[in-house]
Design a protein around this motif. Structure first.
Motif, PDB file in Angstrom:
ATOM      1  N   GLY A  15      32.780  84.731 -48.477  1.00 39.85           N
ATOM      2  CA  GLY A  15      32.933  86.192 -49.019  1.00 39.85           C
ATOM      3  C   GLY A  15      31.662  86.461 -49.657  1.00 39.85           C
ATOM      4  N   GLY A  16      30.853  85.531 -50.211  1.00 40.30           N
ATOM      5  CA  GLY A  16      29.815  85.794 -50.970  1.00 40.30           C
ATOM      6  C   GLY A  16      28.767  86.266 -50.324  1.00 40.30           C
ATOM      7  N   SER A  17      27.457  86.455 -51.140  1.00 36.39           N
ATOM      8  CA  SER A  17      26.115  87.070 -50.259  1.00 36.39           C
ATOM      9  C   SER A  17      25.060  86.001 -50.575  1.00 36.39           C
ATOM     10  N   LEU A  18      24.015  86.014 -49.577  1.00 32.38           N
ATOM     11  CA  LEU A  18      22.804  85.651 -49.936  1.00 32.38           C
ATOM     12  C   LEU A  18      21.556  86.566 -49.180  1.00 32.38           C
ATOM     13  N   ARG A  19      20.367  86.687 -49.928  1.00 38.06           N
ATOM     14  CA  ARG A  19      19.628  87.076 -49.286  1.00 38.06           C
ATOM     15  C   ARG A  19      18.269  86.538 -49.176  1.00 38.06           C
ATOM     16  N   LEU A  20      18.009  86.198 -47.846  1.00 39.93           N
ATOM     17  CA  LEU A  20      16.816  85.410 -47.435  1.00 39.93           C
ATOM     18  C   LEU A  20      15.465  86.317 -47.338  1.00 39.93           C
ATOM     19  N   SER A  21      14.448  85.870 -47.445  1.00 39.13           N
ATOM     20  CA  SER A  21      13.088  86.229 -47.571  1.00 39.13           C
ATOM     21  C   SER A  21      12.241  85.332 -46.558  1.00 39.13           C
ATOM     22  N   CYS A  22      11.417  85.940 -46.083  1.00 41.69           N
ATOM     23  CA  CYS A  22      10.149  85.385 -45.274  1.00 41.69           C
ATOM     24  C   CYS A  22       8.881  86.020 -45.393  1.00 41.69           C
ATOM     25  N   THR A  80      13.420  90.524 -44.801  1.00 37.11           N
ATOM     26  CA  THR A  80      14.409  89.804 -45.437  1.00 37.11           C
ATOM     27  C   THR A  80      15.808  90.076 -44.440  1.00 37.11           C
ATOM     28  N   LEU A  81      16.718  89.120 -44.994  1.00 37.51           N
ATOM     29  CA  LEU A  81      17.896  89.092 -44.333  1.00 37.51           C
ATOM     30  C   LEU A  81      18.978  89.044 -45.487  1.00 37.51           C
ATOM     31  N   GLN A  82      19.695  90.280 -45.496  1.00 30.99           N
ATOM     32  CA  GLN A  82      20.634  90.336 -46.433  1.00 30.99           C
ATOM     33  C   GLN A  82      22.005  89.951 -45.654  1.00 30.99           C
ATOM     34  N   MET A  83      22.605  88.815 -46.082  1.00 29.95           N
ATOM     35  CA  MET A  83      23.898  88.371 -45.664  1.00 29.95           C
ATOM     36  C   MET A  83      25.025  88.482 -46.714  1.00 29.95           C
ATOM     37  N   ASN A  84      25.944  89.439 -46.191  1.00 34.09           N
ATOM     38  CA  ASN A  84      27.119  89.495 -47.074  1.00 34.09           C
ATOM     39  C   ASN A  84      28.451  89.149 -46.304  1.00 34.09           C
ATOM     40  N   ASN A  85      29.528  88.901 -47.179  1.00 36.01           N
ATOM     41  CA  ASN A  85      30.929  88.471 -46.630  1.00 36.01           C
ATOM     42  C   ASN A  85      30.518  87.359 -46.004  1.00 36.01           C
ATOM     43  N   LEU A  86      29.816  86.273 -46.434  1.00 34.68           N
ATOM     44  CA  LEU A  86      29.394  85.132 -45.459  1.00 34.68           C
ATOM     45  C   LEU A  86      30.738  84.271 -45.098  1.00 34.68           C
ATOM     46  N   LYS A  87      30.541  83.716 -44.037  1.00 35.18           N
ATOM     47  CA  LYS A  87      31.459  83.001 -43.506  1.00 35.18           C
ATOM     48  C   LYS A  87      31.372  81.346 -43.270  1.00 35.18           C
TER      49      LYS A  87
END
Length: 126
Positions: A15-22, A80-87
């Motif tokens: 349910g959390g979020s992470l933001r990946l960058s490249c 970037t990849l914004q990832m929300n509602n992670l499973k």
């Protein structure tokens, strides 16, 4: 030569979020299609998301649509990849990749990309 370095991975609860960058160290960043792939333990690497060279188009794996957002800043050579509602099933090593082919009717393929980052680990706990 293009070198890609990912960051932003980590451990997060479901349910959390992470933001990946490249970040790309090469020049002519704005000619490359940029994509994110992921590889879970014991599984093959799979396409997650991509942005066209100018950033106007995006594509996503069906299971991440509505949860992940791919974007890029060509002035900063960054995607970037914004990832929300992670499973938990999102747990994997995430790689960014650069290539010159944009597929319209089918998901991006690994063979479309010539340059790859080392990856960043994402772990999603229950």
């Amino acid at each position: 030569q293009v070198q890609l370095v990912e960051s932003g991975g980590g451990l997060v609860q479901a349910g959390g979020s992470l933001r990946l960058s490249c970040v790309s160290s090469g020049d002519k960043f704005n000619i490359y299609v940029m994509a994110w792939f992921r590889q879970a333990p014991g599984k093959e690497r799979e396409f997650v998301a991509a942005t066209s060279a100018n950033g106007e188009e995006t594509a996503y794996k069906d299971s991440v649509k509505g949860r992940f957002i791919a974007s890029r800043d060509n002035t900063k050579n960054t995607v970037t990849l914004q990832m929300n509602n992670l499973k938990p099933e999102d747990t994997a090593v995430y790689h960014c990749a650069a290539g010159l082919r944009w597929r319209v009717l089918e998901p991006a393929q690994e063979s479309d990309f010539s340059y790859w980052g080392q990856g960043t680990q994402v772990i999603v706990s229950q």
